[in-house]
Every structure is written in C-alpha cells, then in structure tokens.
Scaffold this motif. Structure first.
Motif, PDB file in Angstrom:
ATOM      1  N   MET A   1       0.824  -1.196   0.000  1.00 21.11           N
ATOM      2  CA  MET A   1       0.000   0.000   0.000  1.00 21.11           C
ATOM      3  C   MET A   1       0.866   1.257   0.000  1.00 21.11           C
ATOM      4  SD  MET A   1      -2.852   1.251  -0.092  1.00 21.11           S
ATOM      5  CE  MET A   1      -3.779   2.650   0.273  1.00 21.11           C
ATOM      6  N   LYS A   2       1.875   1.255   0.854  1.00 23.39           N
ATOM      7  CA  LYS A   2       2.762   2.416   0.950  1.00 23.39           C
ATOM      8  C   LYS A   2       3.356   2.751  -0.413  1.00 23.39           C
ATOM      9  CE  LYS A   2       7.260   3.713   2.784  1.00 23.39           C
ATOM     10  NZ  LYS A   2       8.407   3.274   3.581  1.00 23.39           N
ATOM     11  N   GLN A   3       3.872   1.756  -1.104  1.00 23.72           N
ATOM     12  CA  GLN A   3       4.520   2.004  -2.384  1.00 23.72           C
ATOM     13  C   GLN A   3       3.525   2.483  -3.436  1.00 23.72           C
ATOM     14  OE1 GLN A   3       7.920   2.042  -2.504  1.00 23.72           O
ATOM     15  NE2 GLN A   3       7.436   3.142  -4.380  1.00 23.72           N
ATOM     16  N   THR A   4       2.308   1.972  -3.404  1.00 22.25           N
ATOM     17  CA  THR A   4       1.270   2.411  -4.339  1.00 22.25           C
ATOM     18  C   THR A   4       0.983   3.894  -4.158  1.00 22.25           C
ATOM     19  OG1 THR A   4       0.265   0.223  -4.320  1.00 22.25           O
ATOM     20  CG2 THR A   4      -1.118   2.043  -5.083  1.00 22.25           C
ATOM     21  N   VAL A   5       0.830   4.325  -2.906  1.00 22.37           N
ATOM     22  CA  VAL A   5       0.553   5.737  -2.623  1.00 22.37           C
ATOM     23  C   VAL A   5       1.735   6.602  -3.029  1.00 22.37           C
ATOM     24  CG1 VAL A   5       0.064   7.410  -0.808  1.00 22.37           C
ATOM     25  CG2 VAL A   5      -1.078   5.197  -0.786  1.00 22.37           C
ATOM     26  N   LEU A   6       2.947   6.173  -2.692  1.00 24.61           N
ATOM     27  CA  LEU A   6       4.143   6.946  -3.059  1.00 24.61           C
ATOM     28  C   LEU A   6       4.287   7.060  -4.575  1.00 24.61           C
ATOM     29  CD1 LEU A   6       6.696   5.631  -0.408  1.00 24.61           C
ATOM     30  CD2 LEU A   6       5.627   7.891  -0.486  1.00 24.61           C
ATOM     31  N   ASN A   7       4.006   5.988  -5.301  1.00 23.83           N
ATOM     32  CA  ASN A   7       4.073   6.029  -6.764  1.00 23.83           C
ATOM     33  C   ASN A   7       3.053   7.011  -7.343  1.00 23.83           C
ATOM     34  OD1 ASN A   7       6.090   4.106  -6.742  1.00 23.83           O
ATOM     35  ND2 ASN A   7       4.729   2.406  -7.287  1.00 23.83           N
ATOM     36  N   THR A   8       1.849   7.027  -6.779  1.00 27.77           N
ATOM     37  CA  THR A   8       0.813   7.965  -7.237  1.00 27.77           C
ATOM     38  C   THR A   8       1.267   9.400  -7.032  1.00 27.77           C
ATOM     39  OG1 THR A   8      -0.945   6.380  -6.727  1.00 27.77           O
ATOM     40  CG2 THR A   8      -1.588   8.694  -6.922  1.00 27.77           C
ATOM     41  N   ILE A   9       1.813   9.685  -5.861  1.00 23.82           N
ATOM     42  CA  ILE A   9       2.281  11.045  -5.563  1.00 23.82           C
ATOM     43  C   ILE A   9       3.407  11.451  -6.495  1.00 23.82           C
ATOM     44  CG2 ILE A   9       3.500  12.440  -3.831  1.00 23.82           C
ATOM     45  CD1 ILE A   9       1.826  10.900  -1.716  1.00 23.82           C
ATOM     46  N   PHE A  50      -8.929  25.621  -2.239  1.00 24.34           N
ATOM     47  CA  PHE A  50      -7.844  25.020  -3.006  1.00 24.34           C
ATOM     48  C   PHE A  50      -6.594  25.891  -3.113  1.00 24.34           C
ATOM     49  CE2 PHE A  50     -11.421  22.583  -5.127  1.00 24.34           C
ATOM     50  CZ  PHE A  50     -11.134  21.405  -4.453  1.00 24.34           C
ATOM     51  N   ASN A  51      -6.460  26.944  -2.321  1.00 24.52           N
ATOM     52  CA  ASN A  51      -5.267  27.778  -2.401  1.00 24.52           C
ATOM     53  C   ASN A  51      -4.001  26.982  -2.062  1.00 24.52           C
ATOM     54  OD1 ASN A  51      -6.103  30.376  -3.296  1.00 24.52           O
ATOM     55  ND2 ASN A  51      -7.211  30.576  -1.370  1.00 24.52           N
ATOM     56  N   TYR A  52      -3.969  26.315  -0.934  1.00 29.51           N
ATOM     57  CA  TYR A  52      -2.824  25.475  -0.575  1.00 29.51           C
ATOM     58  C   TYR A  52      -3.249  24.039  -0.319  1.00 29.51           C
ATOM     59  CZ  TYR A  52      -0.112  29.710  -0.251  1.00 29.51           C
ATOM     60  OH  TYR A  52       0.520  30.894  -0.553  1.00 29.51           O
ATOM     61  N   SER A  53      -4.468  23.733  -0.617  1.00 34.39           N
ATOM     62  CA  SER A  53      -4.997  22.391  -0.415  1.00 34.39           C
ATOM     63  C   SER A  53      -5.251  21.720  -1.746  1.00 34.39           C
ATOM     64  CB  SER A  53      -6.315  22.456   0.357  1.00 34.39           C
ATOM     65  OG  SER A  53      -6.134  23.003   1.625  1.00 34.39           O
ATOM     66  N   LYS A  54      -5.192  20.420  -1.704  1.00 33.68           N
ATOM     67  CA  LYS A  54      -5.537  19.611  -2.858  1.00 33.68           C
ATOM     68  C   LYS A  54      -6.657  18.668  -2.458  1.00 33.68           C
ATOM     69  CE  LYS A  54      -0.820  19.557  -3.308  1.00 33.68           C
ATOM     70  NZ  LYS A  54      -0.904  20.205  -2.080  1.00 33.68           N
ATOM     71  N   CYS A  55      -7.543  19.187  -1.587  1.00 34.69           N
ATOM     72  CA  CYS A  55      -8.595  18.326  -1.066  1.00 34.69           C
ATOM     73  C   CYS A  55      -9.842  19.113  -0.732  1.00 34.69           C
ATOM     74  CB  CYS A  55      -8.114  17.589   0.181  1.00 34.69           C
ATOM     75  SG  CYS A  55      -7.853  18.655   1.609  1.00 34.69           S
ATOM     76  N   ALA A  94      -8.575  15.719  -3.923  1.00 38.16           N
ATOM     77  CA  ALA A  94      -9.146  16.047  -5.230  1.00 38.16           C
ATOM     78  C   ALA A  94      -8.261  15.537  -6.360  1.00 38.16           C
ATOM     79  CB  ALA A  94      -9.335  17.556  -5.359  1.00 38.16           C
ATOM     80  N   ILE A  95      -7.098  14.967  -6.004  1.00 38.38           N
ATOM     81  CA  ILE A  95      -6.160  14.536  -7.043  1.00 38.38           C
ATOM     82  C   ILE A  95      -5.900  13.030  -7.046  1.00 38.38           C
ATOM     83  CG2 ILE A  95      -5.027  16.775  -7.165  1.00 38.38           C
ATOM     84  CD1 ILE A  95      -2.757  15.562  -5.425  1.00 38.38           C
ATOM     85  N   ALA A  96      -6.419  12.316  -6.051  1.00 41.25           N
ATOM     86  CA  ALA A  96      -6.229  10.873  -5.974  1.00 41.25           C
ATOM     87  C   ALA A  96      -7.350  10.293  -5.103  1.00 41.25           C
ATOM     88  CB  ALA A  96      -4.858  10.544  -5.378  1.00 41.25           C
ATOM     89  N   PRO A  97      -7.646   9.002  -5.230  1.00 36.01           N
ATOM     90  CA  PRO A  97      -8.814   8.431  -4.531  1.00 36.01           C
ATOM     91  C   PRO A  97      -8.542   8.078  -3.060  1.00 36.01           C
ATOM     92  CG  PRO A  97      -7.776   6.743  -5.848  1.00 36.01           C
ATOM     93  CD  PRO A  97      -7.027   8.031  -6.119  1.00 36.01           C
ATOM     94  N   CYS A 171       1.132  16.020   0.538  1.00 40.57           N
ATOM     95  CA  CYS A 171       1.011  15.863  -0.926  1.00 40.57           C
ATOM     96  C   CYS A 171      -0.422  15.641  -1.389  1.00 40.57           C
ATOM     97  CB  CYS A 171       1.857  14.679  -1.383  1.00 40.57           C
ATOM     98  SG  CYS A 171       3.622  14.941  -1.247  1.00 40.57           S
ATOM     99  N   LEU A 172      -1.172  14.856  -0.660  1.00 37.41           N
ATOM    100  CA  LEU A 172      -2.521  14.511  -1.091  1.00 37.41           C
ATOM    101  C   LEU A 172      -3.610  15.451  -0.582  1.00 37.41           C
ATOM    102  CD1 LEU A 172      -2.443  10.639  -0.695  1.00 37.41           C
ATOM    103  CD2 LEU A 172      -2.266  11.975  -2.803  1.00 37.41           C
ATOM    104  N   PHE A 173      -3.313  16.153   0.528  1.00 42.64           N
ATOM    105  CA  PHE A 173      -4.373  16.935   1.165  1.00 42.64           C
ATOM    106  C   PHE A 173      -4.001  18.398   1.361  1.00 42.64           C
ATOM    107  CE2 PHE A 173      -4.786  12.496   2.603  1.00 42.64           C
ATOM    108  CZ  PHE A 173      -6.007  12.189   2.014  1.00 42.64           C
ATOM    109  N   GLU A 174      -3.067  18.692   2.242  1.00 38.70           N
ATOM    110  CA  GLU A 174      -2.773  20.083   2.611  1.00 38.70           C
ATOM    111  C   GLU A 174      -1.286  20.372   2.634  1.00 38.70           C
ATOM    112  OE1 GLU A 174      -4.851  22.443   4.988  1.00 38.70           O
ATOM    113  OE2 GLU A 174      -6.731  21.569   4.358  1.00 38.70           O
ATOM    114  N   ASP A 175      -0.888  21.371   1.887  1.00 40.65           N
ATOM    115  CA  ASP A 175       0.466  21.915   1.988  1.00 40.65           C
ATOM    116  C   ASP A 175       0.484  22.819   3.224  1.00 40.65           C
ATOM    117  OD1 ASP A 175       2.998  22.898   1.534  1.00 40.65           O
ATOM    118  OD2 ASP A 175       2.496  23.952  -0.327  1.00 40.65           O
ATOM    119  N   SER A 176       1.472  22.667   4.070  1.00 37.93           N
ATOM    120  CA  SER A 176       1.512  23.495   5.291  1.00 37.93           C
ATOM    121  C   SER A 176       2.942  23.626   5.761  1.00 37.93           C
ATOM    122  CB  SER A 176       0.656  22.873   6.390  1.00 37.93           C
ATOM    123  OG  SER A 176       1.166  21.601   6.743  1.00 37.93           O
ATOM    124  N   TYR A 177       3.165  24.611   6.617  1.00 38.30           N
ATOM    125  CA  TYR A 177       4.505  24.819   7.177  1.00 38.30           C
ATOM    126  C   TYR A 177       4.859  23.704   8.134  1.00 38.30           C
ATOM    127  CZ  TYR A 177       4.138  29.547   5.363  1.00 38.30           C
ATOM    128  OH  TYR A 177       3.989  30.627   4.535  1.00 38.30           O
TER     129      TYR A 177
END
Length: 177
Positions: A1-9, A50-55, A94-97, A171-177
């Motif tokens: 599972m880990k590798q599948t998610v990392l490959n998608t990202i 969606f400014n800094y989020s992808k979700c 919003a970019i992956a399931p 990567c999948l949800f929120e960019d943050s500091y």
C-alpha cells in the motif's frame, strides 16, 4: 500500500500542476452535497479552499448541535457556553482516490477556544457518524488512509509551503509549514 501511494504522488507531482484546475474548475460543494443527501442527522461546514490544499475539507457534526460555521461569533459563543464541541474533519483528496479523517474537539479554556485533533473519536456520536462516512467513501472507491501512512515522508518532493520533510498528507491533502 505504501509504495502504491508513493508512486501515485510521484507521478502527480513530477508530471502535473493541478492548482489552477482545482481552483477554477472543481465544484467545492460536491462532497458536502453528497454527505448531506446520504447521511442523515449531520451538519456539514464546507471548509474547502484550493489555495494550498488539494482536497475537499469538511467539518461534520451531529445535527443535534446548532448549525455553526467555524470561526463565527455564534460558533465561539456556543463553545464558551457549552464548554466544548466535537466533530469530524474529513479530507478528501481532489487529485487521488484517498481520504483522511480526524476527530476534532473545540474546548473553552482560560478564555480561549482551543482545538484538539486526533485519529480516534472523542465521543460516541462522532464515532457513529464517522462510520457512516467511512462506509460511504468506501462505496465511492475512496480509500481511508491511516495516521501511520499519512506521516510517511515522500522523497524528492518539495511543496510551496513545506519544502522539506513533505509527508503523504501534505502531498494529497494540505500543503503546510
């Protein structure tokens, strides 16, 4: 599972820029409408931005509470009067399931409102609602990612706000500091 998610990202971040598309072409109400139609006795505060989020970001609480929007005077007054408010924060990429669920508790302490987040429910009502949300997301082929997976650092990825030690969550949800 880990590798599948990392490959998608890796594929998404090295081959695409989705900020413009998300901000301009995605209906931010789609998931709140689905939850309202599918799950009874809830109130959805749509926090999607969606400014800094992808979700899609939704704060869901039992409908037995007043319909409160986070950050309003009514929201703050309710917590001061009642001591606390619990709910569920649902992130749907919003970019992956994939989705992530956090349990939230707003508390009044020392004349301030504090927030606590965790991956286990604070009470039975949010646990029951979360189970319905999880079942619905699974029917929609959205996989719930657990805390241990969300905290994994993704190699060779730098985001606008978080340039180092970028996690799967970032990567999948929120960019943050």
């Amino acid at each position: 599972m880990k590798q599948t998610v990392l490959n998608t990202i890796e594929e998404l971040y090295h081959n695409g820029d989705f900020g413009y598309v998300l901000f301009n072409y995605v209906d931010t109400e789609v998931w709140s409408e689905k939850f309202i139609n599918e799950i009874k006795e809830i109130y959805v505060d749509n926090l999607t931005d969606f400014n800094y989020s992808k979700c899609f970001t939704l704060f869901i609480q039992p409908s037995m509470n007043p319909k409160l929007k986070i950050g309003t005077n009514e929201f703050n007054s309710f917590i001061k009067e009642n001591g606390y408010l619990t709910g569920i924060l649902v992130y749907i990429s919003a970019i992956a399931p994939y989705a992530s669920i956090k349990y939230i508790k707003y508390e009044h302490a020392e004349n301030e409102i504090e927030i606590k987040e965790q991956y286990q429910p604070f009470d039975e009502s949010t646990k029951q609602i979360a189970n319905k949300i999880i079942n619905y997301l699974e029917k929609e082929n959205i996989q719930i990612l657990q805390e241990d997976l969300l905290e994994i650092t993704v190699p060779n990825i730098s985001l606008e706000l978080k340039e180092e030690d970028v996690t799967i969550f970032n990567c999948l949800f929120e960019d943050s500091y």
